[in-house]
Design a protein around this motif. Sequence first.
Motif, PDB file in Angstrom:
ATOM      1  N   ASP A  45       0.827  -1.212   0.000  1.00  0.00           N
ATOM      2  CA  ASP A  45       0.000   0.000   0.000  1.00  0.00           C
ATOM      3  C   ASP A  45       0.860   1.261   0.000  1.00  0.00           C
ATOM      4  N   ALA A  46       2.036   1.168   0.621  1.00  0.00           N
ATOM      5  CA  ALA A  46       2.933   2.332   0.640  1.00  0.00           C
ATOM      6  C   ALA A  46       3.402   2.696  -0.769  1.00  0.00           C
ATOM      7  N   ASP A  47       3.686   1.688  -1.602  1.00  0.00           N
ATOM      8  CA  ASP A  47       4.087   1.961  -2.986  1.00  0.00           C
ATOM      9  C   ASP A  47       2.978   2.661  -3.759  1.00  0.00           C
ATOM     10  N   ILE A  48       1.744   2.186  -3.572  1.00  0.00           N
ATOM     11  CA  ILE A  48       0.612   2.790  -4.279  1.00  0.00           C
ATOM     12  C   ILE A  48       0.375   4.221  -3.799  1.00  0.00           C
ATOM     13  N   LEU A  49       0.454   4.447  -2.474  1.00  0.00           N
ATOM     14  CA  LEU A  49       0.254   5.793  -1.942  1.00  0.00           C
ATOM     15  C   LEU A  49       1.337   6.758  -2.425  1.00  0.00           C
ATOM     16  N   ALA A  50       2.583   6.288  -2.483  1.00  0.00           N
ATOM     17  CA  ALA A  50       3.670   7.156  -2.954  1.00  0.00           C
ATOM     18  C   ALA A  50       3.455   7.548  -4.417  1.00  0.00           C
ATOM     19  N   LEU A  51       3.036   6.577  -5.239  1.00  0.00           N
ATOM     20  CA  LEU A  51       2.807   6.885  -6.652  1.00  0.00           C
ATOM     21  C   LEU A  51       1.597   7.804  -6.826  1.00  0.00           C
ATOM     22  N   GLU A  52       0.553   7.575  -6.052  1.00  0.00           N
ATOM     23  CA  GLU A  52      -0.605   8.463  -6.118  1.00  0.00           C
ATOM     24  C   GLU A  52      -0.246   9.877  -5.662  1.00  0.00           C
ATOM     25  N   ARG A  53       0.639   9.991  -4.672  1.00  0.00           N
ATOM     26  CA  ARG A  53       1.068  11.311  -4.218  1.00  0.00           C
ATOM     27  C   ARG A  53       1.842  12.039  -5.328  1.00  0.00           C
ATOM     28  N   ALA A 132      -3.990  -3.120 -10.162  1.00  0.00           N
ATOM     29  CA  ALA A 132      -4.326  -4.428 -10.735  1.00  0.00           C
ATOM     30  C   ALA A 132      -3.446  -5.526 -10.152  1.00  0.00           C
ATOM     31  N   THR A 133      -2.156  -5.236  -9.962  1.00  0.00           N
ATOM     32  CA  THR A 133      -1.258  -6.219  -9.357  1.00  0.00           C
ATOM     33  C   THR A 133      -1.653  -6.504  -7.917  1.00  0.00           C
ATOM     34  N   LYS A 134      -2.063  -5.451  -7.192  1.00  0.00           N
ATOM     35  CA  LYS A 134      -2.522  -5.635  -5.815  1.00  0.00           C
ATOM     36  C   LYS A 134      -3.758  -6.529  -5.757  1.00  0.00           C
ATOM     37  N   GLU A 135      -4.676  -6.319  -6.703  1.00  0.00           N
ATOM     38  CA  GLU A 135      -5.868  -7.168  -6.762  1.00  0.00           C
ATOM     39  C   GLU A 135      -5.495  -8.607  -7.103  1.00  0.00           C
ATOM     40  N   ARG A 136      -4.513  -8.788  -8.007  1.00  0.00           N
ATOM     41  CA  ARG A 136      -4.072 -10.147  -8.337  1.00  0.00           C
ATOM     42  C   ARG A 136      -3.421 -10.826  -7.135  1.00  0.00           C
TER      43      ARG A 136
END
Length: 279
Positions: A45-53, A132-136
Amino acid sequence: GILSIEQLISRVGVIGVTLMALLSGFGAVNCPYTYMSYFLRNVTDADILALERRLLQTMDMIVSKKKRIAVAHRTMFQRGEVHNKPTGFWGMIKSVTTSVSGSENLALIQQEVDALEELSRQLFLETADLHATKERIEYSKTFQGKYFNFLGYFFSIYCVWKIFMATINIVFDRVGKTDPVTRGIEITVNYLGIQFDVKFWSQHISFILVGIIIVTSIRGLLITLTKFFYAISSSKSSNVIVLLLAQIMGMYFVSSVLLIRMSMPLEYRTIITEVLGEL
């Protein structure tokens, strides 16, 4: 003769078997890559939050620069109105020089905006890929995900074995006399040493396997062709695309019948060979 069933099926089968080989090669690579947990990269989740930021910061920069462009346009428009009132030689020169410098700055800011918009598109696509990778990853932890993961390993080994056996059959110019189901059951029964009617059960399992192969292969073909035709279709080319789809389906069905003989017991394989000819 040239118009005999054997000659026509052989010509149609060349194209159909080539199409099946291409689709099978694509599926043999894409299916394990999609369902096997071995190919999943670790996403938190940290990777996704950093990219969204980063994406939000880029969007804020785009908005601020577009505001600067809008303000500059409004200022230039107001100055143009002011300079239009006093008519004079020096006033005209001043308006031209200020507009040229202002336009150069606007062009530079617009280039920065275009670069930031391209960056935002890339960041958005990467963010969607991470989701999508997180969902997989979450799906791979379920029972169905573990089941598909096991099937991915199984069919990967099966694919390598089929490539190996096909290469041997081509090099030594030989044709298998036993279908894979019967051969697998014989090996299992001999290894375990149990009483089992191989001939009876191999027929039923072979027909079930053949049915599954036909349904899944034709379904996969239709899904792949539908995606392709959606990409190239238009109101003018729809009739041609439908005709082409019908031709491909016919060739695919004939090729499926030709290739499925190897998955059937010998007596049924002989019947199909007599109908189609010595292909």
